[in-house]
Write a protein that holds these residues in place. Structure first.
Motif, PDB file in Angstrom:
ATOM      1  N   GLY A  23      60.431  65.783  -1.341  1.00  0.00           N
ATOM      2  CA  GLY A  23      60.584  64.492  -0.687  1.00  0.00           C
ATOM      3  C   GLY A  23      59.295  63.692  -0.757  1.00  0.00           C
ATOM      4  O   GLY A  23      58.263  64.171  -1.249  1.00  0.00           O
ATOM      5  N   PHE A  24      59.333  62.490  -0.217  1.00  0.00           N
ATOM      6  CA  PHE A  24      58.179  61.593  -0.299  1.00  0.00           C
ATOM      7  C   PHE A  24      56.960  62.152   0.431  1.00  0.00           C
ATOM      8  O   PHE A  24      55.845  62.118  -0.103  1.00  0.00           O
ATOM      9  CB  PHE A  24      58.554  60.223   0.275  1.00  0.00           C
ATOM     10  CG  PHE A  24      57.396  59.274   0.351  1.00  0.00           C
ATOM     11  CD1 PHE A  24      56.967  58.591  -0.774  1.00  0.00           C
ATOM     12  CD2 PHE A  24      56.725  59.070   1.555  1.00  0.00           C
ATOM     13  CE1 PHE A  24      55.879  57.725  -0.709  1.00  0.00           C
ATOM     14  CE2 PHE A  24      55.654  58.203   1.626  1.00  0.00           C
ATOM     15  CZ  PHE A  24      55.229  57.534   0.489  1.00  0.00           C
ATOM     16  N   ILE A  25      57.155  62.660   1.647  1.00  0.00           N
ATOM     17  CA  ILE A  25      56.024  63.133   2.446  1.00  0.00           C
ATOM     18  C   ILE A  25      55.304  64.306   1.776  1.00  0.00           C
ATOM     19  O   ILE A  25      54.064  64.289   1.673  1.00  0.00           O
ATOM     20  CB  ILE A  25      56.473  63.498   3.877  1.00  0.00           C
ATOM     21  CG1 ILE A  25      56.995  62.251   4.610  1.00  0.00           C
ATOM     22  CG2 ILE A  25      55.313  64.111   4.658  1.00  0.00           C
ATOM     23  CD1 ILE A  25      55.981  61.139   4.747  1.00  0.00           C
ATOM     24  N   PRO A  26      56.022  65.370   1.312  1.00  0.00           N
ATOM     25  CA  PRO A  26      55.301  66.451   0.613  1.00  0.00           C
ATOM     26  C   PRO A  26      54.551  65.963  -0.623  1.00  0.00           C
ATOM     27  O   PRO A  26      53.428  66.403  -0.884  1.00  0.00           O
ATOM     28  CB  PRO A  26      56.421  67.433   0.230  1.00  0.00           C
ATOM     29  CG  PRO A  26      57.514  67.168   1.197  1.00  0.00           C
ATOM     30  CD  PRO A  26      57.455  65.711   1.481  1.00  0.00           C
ATOM     31  N   ILE A  27      55.163  65.053  -1.384  1.00  0.00           N
ATOM     32  CA  ILE A  27      54.488  64.511  -2.571  1.00  0.00           C
ATOM     33  C   ILE A  27      53.235  63.740  -2.166  1.00  0.00           C
ATOM     34  O   ILE A  27      52.174  63.886  -2.789  1.00  0.00           O
ATOM     35  CB  ILE A  27      55.446  63.614  -3.376  1.00  0.00           C
ATOM     36  CG1 ILE A  27      56.497  64.465  -4.091  1.00  0.00           C
ATOM     37  CG2 ILE A  27      54.684  62.761  -4.382  1.00  0.00           C
ATOM     38  CD1 ILE A  27      57.514  63.670  -4.876  1.00  0.00           C
ATOM     39  N   LEU A  28      53.347  62.937  -1.121  1.00  0.00           N
ATOM     40  CA  LEU A  28      52.196  62.171  -0.648  1.00  0.00           C
ATOM     41  C   LEU A  28      51.065  63.103  -0.208  1.00  0.00           C
ATOM     42  O   LEU A  28      49.896  62.891  -0.555  1.00  0.00           O
ATOM     43  CB  LEU A  28      52.609  61.267   0.513  1.00  0.00           C
ATOM     44  CG  LEU A  28      51.480  60.447   1.141  1.00  0.00           C
ATOM     45  CD1 LEU A  28      51.083  59.294   0.232  1.00  0.00           C
ATOM     46  CD2 LEU A  28      51.895  59.916   2.509  1.00  0.00           C
ATOM     47  N   LEU A  29      51.411  64.146   0.532  1.00  0.00           N
ATOM     48  CA  LEU A  29      50.391  65.073   1.030  1.00  0.00           C
ATOM     49  C   LEU A  29      49.705  65.815  -0.113  1.00  0.00           C
ATOM     50  O   LEU A  29      48.470  65.939  -0.130  1.00  0.00           O
ATOM     51  CB  LEU A  29      51.024  66.069   2.010  1.00  0.00           C
ATOM     52  CG  LEU A  29      51.493  65.491   3.353  1.00  0.00           C
ATOM     53  CD1 LEU A  29      52.214  66.548   4.172  1.00  0.00           C
ATOM     54  CD2 LEU A  29      50.320  64.923   4.134  1.00  0.00           C
TER      55      LEU A  29
END
Length: 314
Positions: free
Chosen positions: A76-82
């Motif tokens: 998802g977006f959050i894991p990729i961002l982190l």
């Protein structure tokens, strides 16, 4: 008065997408992304006194990491961002370790050298980065919110997502600069020799500032590639590093919101000039040079000084 204006501006940022045209919404989104980028740079330049010509390296590392994860995983977006922020963080740790031991022009040249090294790797490693063609055609990750998954593809949704990270960056940097750490890096900016004399580990605090700035630039890079739907070598070129430099100087490097004002003015000037000529960089330079000469404290910095003088006279 300031609080009322800030509240009005905040409400406007949340309300205007419901009444604006698509172009204006996309334009505002890009300004917010580059405001984060400029704020991250100004933590180094305006607050710590370090001029970096390679800040785009972390912008690109964050962006390319996000695209590669979007290509090869179903995160998802959050894991990729982190994970992308972590990649920018470790890159900044390594590059900053070598750069912060030098001052002024030597620091600037070191950051430029490392930045061009990153650009060369991105440009030449075609099997991983796509070379000069860049990476495109990837699916945007979804944003998981409690029990629902939200697509970030609609421009309005992505605007609010960008606005959230912009406000989070402002809040984080405000708290950071109001803390003892912020006081120390400003003292280093003013007089590193005296700071070292009273026992401050100048290299360490510069390194921490460098790492935080690089990580925030990586976050801005993630938002940009998902906004632009592409990662290209131009993201890590030294000309991209020049953008936050111009934005900070234009708005006012010593003012907290100076880089944000600079980003707004820079993009508006760029849009206006490109309506009349393809050689917009020449005319943009002709406009920016007198602004920098006659307003050395930047637009916001000069305005703040003028207001302070008016209050002093009263």
């Amino acid at each position: 008065m300031r609080k009322a204006l800030a509240a009005l501006l905040l409400v406007s940022l949340f309300v205007f997408p419901f009444f604006s045209e698509m172009f204006v919404l996309l334009f505002a989104t890009e300004i917010l992304i580059f405001s984060i980028f400029a704020l991250s740079f100004n933590l180094l330049f305006g607050c710590t006194g370090l001029l970096s010509f390679g800040h785009a390296a972390f912008f690109g590392i964050g962006g390319y990491t996000a695209v590669l994860l979007a290509y090869h995983t179903h995160m998802g977006f959050i894991p990729i961002l982190l994970l992308s922020a972590v990649a920018a963080f470790f890159s900044a740790c390594i590059i900053g370790f070598f750069c912060v031991r030098r001052d002024e022009i030597y620091f600037a040249m070191l950051t430029l050298g490392f930045g061009m090294m990153v650009f060369t790797v991105v440009h030449q490693w075609r099997s991983l980065t796509g070379g000069s063609d860049g990476l495109s055609g990837f699916s945007l990750p979804e944003l998981s919110l409690l029990f629902a998954k939200v697509s970030i593809s609609p421009p309005k949704t992505f605007y609010f997502l960008t606005l959230f990270f912009f406000l989070a960056t402002l809040l984080f940097l405000k708290r950071l600069l109001d803390s003892p750490f912020g006081l120390i890096i400003r003292s280093i900016r003013e007089n590193p020799e005296r700071s070292a004399f009273i026992g401050v580990n100048v290299s360490f605090y510069r390194w921490v500032s460098f790492v935080i700035a690089g990580t925030l630039a990586g976050v801005a890079g993630v938002l940009f590639v998902f906004y632009d739907r592409m990662a290209s070598p131009s993201m890590v070129h030294w000309t991209m590093s020049a953008r936050p430099v111009l934005m900070s100087i234009l708005g006012g490097a010593r003012s907290f919101l100076g880089p944000v004002i600079g980003a707004v003015v820079f993009y508006i000037l760029e849009y206006i000039v490109t309506q009349f000529t393809e050689n917009w960089m020449i005319f943009l330079g002709c406009i920016l040079v007198p602004i920098v000469i006659f307003f050395p404290d930047g637009i916001l910095g000069s305005l703040e000084k003028w207001i302070a003088k008016r209050r002093g006279r009263k």
